[in-house]
Design a protein around this motif. Sequence first.
Motif, PDB file in Angstrom:
ATOM      1  N   CYS A 193     -19.894-107.010   7.723  1.00 45.15           N
ATOM      2  CA  CYS A 193     -20.035-107.162   6.263  1.00 45.15           C
ATOM      3  C   CYS A 193     -20.513-108.570   5.931  1.00 45.15           C
ATOM      4  CB  CYS A 193     -18.678-106.935   5.573  1.00 45.15           C
ATOM      5  SG  CYS A 193     -18.413-105.239   5.111  1.00 45.15           S
ATOM      6  N   GLU A 194     -21.255-108.680   4.856  1.00 48.87           N
ATOM      7  CA  GLU A 194     -21.769-109.985   4.429  1.00 48.87           C
ATOM      8  C   GLU A 194     -20.709-110.791   3.672  1.00 48.87           C
ATOM      9  OE1 GLU A 194     -25.079-111.360   4.604  1.00 48.87           O
ATOM     10  OE2 GLU A 194     -25.209-109.872   6.218  1.00 48.87           O
ATOM     11  N   ARG A 196     -16.916 -97.519   8.916  1.00 45.22           N
ATOM     12  CA  ARG A 196     -16.841 -97.678  10.378  1.00 45.22           C
ATOM     13  C   ARG A 196     -16.525 -99.127  10.692  1.00 45.22           C
ATOM     14  NH1 ARG A 196     -21.675 -97.530  12.178  1.00 45.22           N
ATOM     15  NH2 ARG A 196     -21.577 -96.586  14.229  1.00 45.22           N
ATOM     16  N   ILE A 197     -15.764 -99.349  11.740  1.00 43.27           N
ATOM     17  CA  ILE A 197     -15.354-100.720  12.065  1.00 43.27           C
ATOM     18  C   ILE A 197     -16.583-101.581  12.380  1.00 43.27           C
ATOM     19  CG2 ILE A 197     -14.087-102.103  13.772  1.00 43.27           C
ATOM     20  CD1 ILE A 197     -11.879 -99.911  13.608  1.00 43.27           C
ATOM     21  N   VAL A 232     -10.771-109.630   4.549  1.00 47.99           N
ATOM     22  CA  VAL A 232     -10.713-111.063   4.209  1.00 47.99           C
ATOM     23  C   VAL A 232     -11.154-111.899   5.407  1.00 47.99           C
ATOM     24  CG1 VAL A 232      -8.835-110.702   2.556  1.00 47.99           C
ATOM     25  CG2 VAL A 232      -8.291-111.228   4.956  1.00 47.99           C
ATOM     26  N   PRO A 233     -11.608-113.134   5.173  1.00 46.10           N
ATOM     27  CA  PRO A 233     -11.998-113.993   6.302  1.00 46.10           C
ATOM     28  C   PRO A 233     -10.810-114.173   7.236  1.00 46.10           C
ATOM     29  CG  PRO A 233     -12.675-114.980   4.235  1.00 46.10           C
ATOM     30  CD  PRO A 233     -11.798-113.806   3.882  1.00 46.10           C
ATOM     31  N   SER A 234     -11.096-114.149   8.535  1.00 46.46           N
ATOM     32  CA  SER A 234     -10.008-114.262   9.498  1.00 46.46           C
ATOM     33  C   SER A 234      -9.885-115.699   9.984  1.00 46.46           C
ATOM     34  CB  SER A 234     -10.282-113.340  10.684  1.00 46.46           C
ATOM     35  OG  SER A 234      -9.324-113.577  11.685  1.00 46.46           O
ATOM     36  N   PRO A 235      -8.682-116.236   9.951  1.00 48.65           N
ATOM     37  CA  PRO A 235      -8.501-117.588  10.481  1.00 48.65           C
ATOM     38  C   PRO A 235      -8.536-117.595  12.017  1.00 48.65           C
ATOM     39  CG  PRO A 235      -6.411-116.700   9.694  1.00 48.65           C
ATOM     40  CD  PRO A 235      -7.450-115.662   9.410  1.00 48.65           C
ATOM     41  N   LYS A 247      -9.632-116.903  16.020  1.00 48.45           N
ATOM     42  CA  LYS A 247     -10.882-117.208  16.721  1.00 48.45           C
ATOM     43  C   LYS A 247     -11.635-115.931  17.109  1.00 48.45           C
ATOM     44  CE  LYS A 247     -11.574-119.749  20.357  1.00 48.45           C
ATOM     45  NZ  LYS A 247     -11.194-120.471  21.575  1.00 48.45           N
ATOM     46  N   GLY A 248     -12.958-115.988  17.116  1.00 52.50           N
ATOM     47  CA  GLY A 248     -13.766-114.886  17.633  1.00 52.50           C
ATOM     48  C   GLY A 248     -13.948-113.723  16.680  1.00 52.50           C
ATOM     49  N   GLN A 249     -13.479-113.816  15.456  1.00 53.90           N
ATOM     50  CA  GLN A 249     -13.701-112.719  14.514  1.00 53.90           C
ATOM     51  C   GLN A 249     -13.919-113.290  13.126  1.00 53.90           C
ATOM     52  OE1 GLN A 249     -10.094-111.366  15.793  1.00 53.90           O
ATOM     53  NE2 GLN A 249      -8.860-112.274  14.193  1.00 53.90           N
ATOM     54  N   LYS A 250     -14.843-112.666  12.424  1.00 53.80           N
ATOM     55  CA  LYS A 250     -15.160-113.174  11.090  1.00 53.80           C
ATOM     56  C   LYS A 250     -14.185-112.614  10.057  1.00 53.80           C
ATOM     57  CE  LYS A 250     -19.336-113.297   8.195  1.00 53.80           C
ATOM     58  NZ  LYS A 250     -20.587-112.564   8.041  1.00 53.80           N
ATOM     59  N   TRP A 251     -13.857-111.333  10.213  1.00 48.94           N
ATOM     60  CA  TRP A 251     -13.043-110.646   9.207  1.00 48.94           C
ATOM     61  C   TRP A 251     -11.780-110.027   9.812  1.00 48.94           C
ATOM     62  CZ3 TRP A 251     -15.102-112.091   4.893  1.00 48.94           C
ATOM     63  CH2 TRP A 251     -16.489-112.141   4.705  1.00 48.94           C
ATOM     64  N   GLU A 252     -10.807-109.877   8.952  1.00 50.22           N
ATOM     65  CA  GLU A 252      -9.645-109.059   9.316  1.00 50.22           C
ATOM     66  C   GLU A 252      -9.230-108.286   8.072  1.00 50.22           C
ATOM     67  OE1 GLU A 252      -7.055-112.173  10.669  1.00 50.22           O
ATOM     68  OE2 GLU A 252      -6.157-112.463   8.689  1.00 50.22           O
ATOM     69  N   ILE A 253      -8.315-107.332   8.277  1.00 49.15           N
ATOM     70  CA  ILE A 253      -7.885-106.542   7.120  1.00 49.15           C
ATOM     71  C   ILE A 253      -6.441-106.857   6.773  1.00 49.15           C
ATOM     72  CG2 ILE A 253      -7.475-104.212   6.211  1.00 49.15           C
ATOM     73  CD1 ILE A 253      -9.782-103.221   7.923  1.00 49.15           C
ATOM     74  N   GLN A 254      -6.250-107.204   5.515  1.00 49.03           N
ATOM     75  CA  GLN A 254      -4.906-107.390   4.982  1.00 49.03           C
ATOM     76  C   GLN A 254      -4.498-106.018   4.427  1.00 49.03           C
ATOM     77  OE1 GLN A 254      -4.680-111.308   4.088  1.00 49.03           O
ATOM     78  NE2 GLN A 254      -2.882-110.796   5.311  1.00 49.03           N
ATOM     79  N   ALA A 255      -3.573-105.372   5.121  1.00 43.55           N
ATOM     80  CA  ALA A 255      -3.306-103.964   4.780  1.00 43.55           C
ATOM     81  C   ALA A 255      -2.453-103.830   3.527  1.00 43.55           C
ATOM     82  CB  ALA A 255      -2.614-103.283   5.948  1.00 43.55           C
ATOM     83  N   ARG A 256      -2.784-102.799   2.730  1.00 44.27           N
ATOM     84  CA  ARG A 256      -1.926-102.432   1.595  1.00 44.27           C
ATOM     85  C   ARG A 256      -1.190-101.122   1.893  1.00 44.27           C
ATOM     86  NH1 ARG A 256      -6.202-104.534  -1.658  1.00 44.27           N
ATOM     87  NH2 ARG A 256      -7.272-102.546  -1.614  1.00 44.27           N
ATOM     88  N   ASP A 257      -1.859-100.330   2.721  1.00 46.05           N
ATOM     89  CA  ASP A 257      -1.239 -99.038   3.056  1.00 46.05           C
ATOM     90  C   ASP A 257      -1.675 -98.604   4.457  1.00 46.05           C
ATOM     91  OD1 ASP A 257       0.258 -96.685   2.531  1.00 46.05           O
ATOM     92  OD2 ASP A 257      -1.642 -95.601   2.278  1.00 46.05           O
ATOM     93  N   ILE A 258      -0.720 -98.153   5.253  1.00 45.31           N
ATOM     94  CA  ILE A 258      -1.059 -97.646   6.592  1.00 45.31           C
ATOM     95  C   ILE A 258      -0.525 -96.227   6.723  1.00 45.31           C
ATOM     96  CG2 ILE A 258      -0.664 -97.902   9.087  1.00 45.31           C
ATOM     97  CD1 ILE A 258      -0.825-100.835   8.800  1.00 45.31           C
ATOM     98  N   GLY A 259      -1.388 -95.319   7.153  1.00 43.99           N
ATOM     99  CA  GLY A 259      -0.949 -93.938   7.367  1.00 43.99           C
ATOM    100  C   GLY A 259      -1.061 -93.594   8.841  1.00 43.99           C
ATOM    101  N   ILE A 260      -0.209 -92.693   9.286  1.00 45.10           N
ATOM    102  CA  ILE A 260      -0.267 -92.289  10.697  1.00 45.10           C
ATOM    103  C   ILE A 260      -0.902 -90.899  10.787  1.00 45.10           C
ATOM    104  CG2 ILE A 260       1.089 -91.787  12.774  1.00 45.10           C
ATOM    105  CD1 ILE A 260       3.167 -93.799  11.522  1.00 45.10           C
TER     106      ILE A 260
END
Length: 462
Positions: free
Chosen positions: A13-14, A6-7, A79-82, A84-97
């Motif tokens: 996440c720690e 869940r988002i 991964v850590p997000s550069p 502002k206002g967010q600690k993490w972001e997702i570096q995607a490897r695969d996106i499905g619709i």
Amino acid sequence: MKIRTRIADALTCESPQDQIFIKGWVRTRRDAKGFSFFEVNDGSCLKNIQVIADHSILEEDTLKDIATGAAITVEGALVPSPGKGQKWEIQARDIGILGSADQAVYPLQKKRHSDEFLRTIAHLRPRTNKYGAMFRMRSQLAHAVHAYFRDRGFYYIQTPLLTGSDCEGAGEMFRVTALPAGEWGHIAGADQGKSDFFGKEAYLTVSGQLAAEAFACSLGSVYTFGPTFRAESSDTPRHAAEFWMVEPEMAFADLQEDMDVAEDLLRHLVSYIMMHCQDDLELFARFVDKNLMTDLETVASQPFIRLPYIEALEILRSSGRKFEYPTEYGCDLQTEHERYLCEEHFKQPVIVFDYPKEIKAFYMRLNDDGKTVAAMDVLVPRIGEIIGGSQREERLDVLQSRLADQGLDMECYDWYLDLRRFGSVPHAGFGLGFERLLMLVTGVRNIRDVIAFPRTYKHLEY
Ligand code: 4AD
Ligand code: MG
């Protein structure tokens, strides 16, 4: 099988994660040369997670489908997000619709929409920040109601929704019938009930109180919490035809204890939401009502003012204010009066008690003055009445004469009179309007915007 995170959990996440898999709806997309940013929300919390996708991972021609409103899956690394206002972001490897949303017609494209517009698409409005927050808070509050009573030894009773009696005696009930529409018109008056499903007239309940009384007079402290229905034709921002009510009922309690529980419950629920729904609440404090947090702190921390109806009238009469409705003895307090008392005069919640018997329901206990009943209404800023309750009439003869005074059918209430015939005890209870509670804690001014699919006068859209 890949397990979905869940988002809400991803964002808290720690540590970074090499492998994460989320599903959700795209809120926005920004394209840069060779890659895109997506804001994705799955409803688990107010915040979106940012996803960065290199165009090389996308299958031919799919970028256009990963647009606002589309449902997608994302696999990648947290991964850590550069940004502002967010600690993490997702570096995607695969996106499905999972499901695309045609940009030409998807109605939630703009950043902000009016409440009036969103009401016309009540099935989609929970996908907006505001309504997502609203319905998460509604769910939290419902759990808090159950926990409050369970922790204090109350039993939860599920009272019926179909009923043969009119609890409030106000005659504002929805009739329920199983007769085919064609037959209905041909059967005259009293016979309609006889030929119908139950062999008598049936209605949707306006309150679970009478049934709750039977259980209070056997299990001690009980409550019911469910939908109630009123065919009031008043088209106001505070009335719905279907609304939820929290109704505790306590054997051996008098009006004082009733007021104590009402005040404690309201204060508890407001504190609960301030403690457990900070992100969602902050949205309402920023965008809906700038005074929300101050108002809520007042409710949570200050003892409520308590005053008899007659003193409330005196305050109204000496206010120098011109009210639309009269303030003579015997007139019911109207919203304008209620709001004046708690918004302007006292600037905090007020409990008015001991109302004239003529304006209150038959089951309220007659006071020794013979003129007033042991009723109480809790009034709060912006809304007016949020709770209505009373000590119940436990004396058989007095109750019978009150029923007769109000022209109610004694036979219909025979089972209710039994509670006074056998081991009758003083008891008291109240009803807290759940939607009005949500209006209080969110600052939202229209009841249509705090219930999933509102039913109001001339409106039954879903
Ligand atoms: O004051 P009411 O009518 O009280 C009763 O029904 C009692 N039988 C309750 C009890 O003692 N067990 O309604 C209680 C509360 C009101 O204070 C208000 O908050 C809410 O229910 N309410 C409504 N909320 C939305 N739409 C309506 N049409 C409402 N009518 C009442
Ligand atoms: Mg009332």
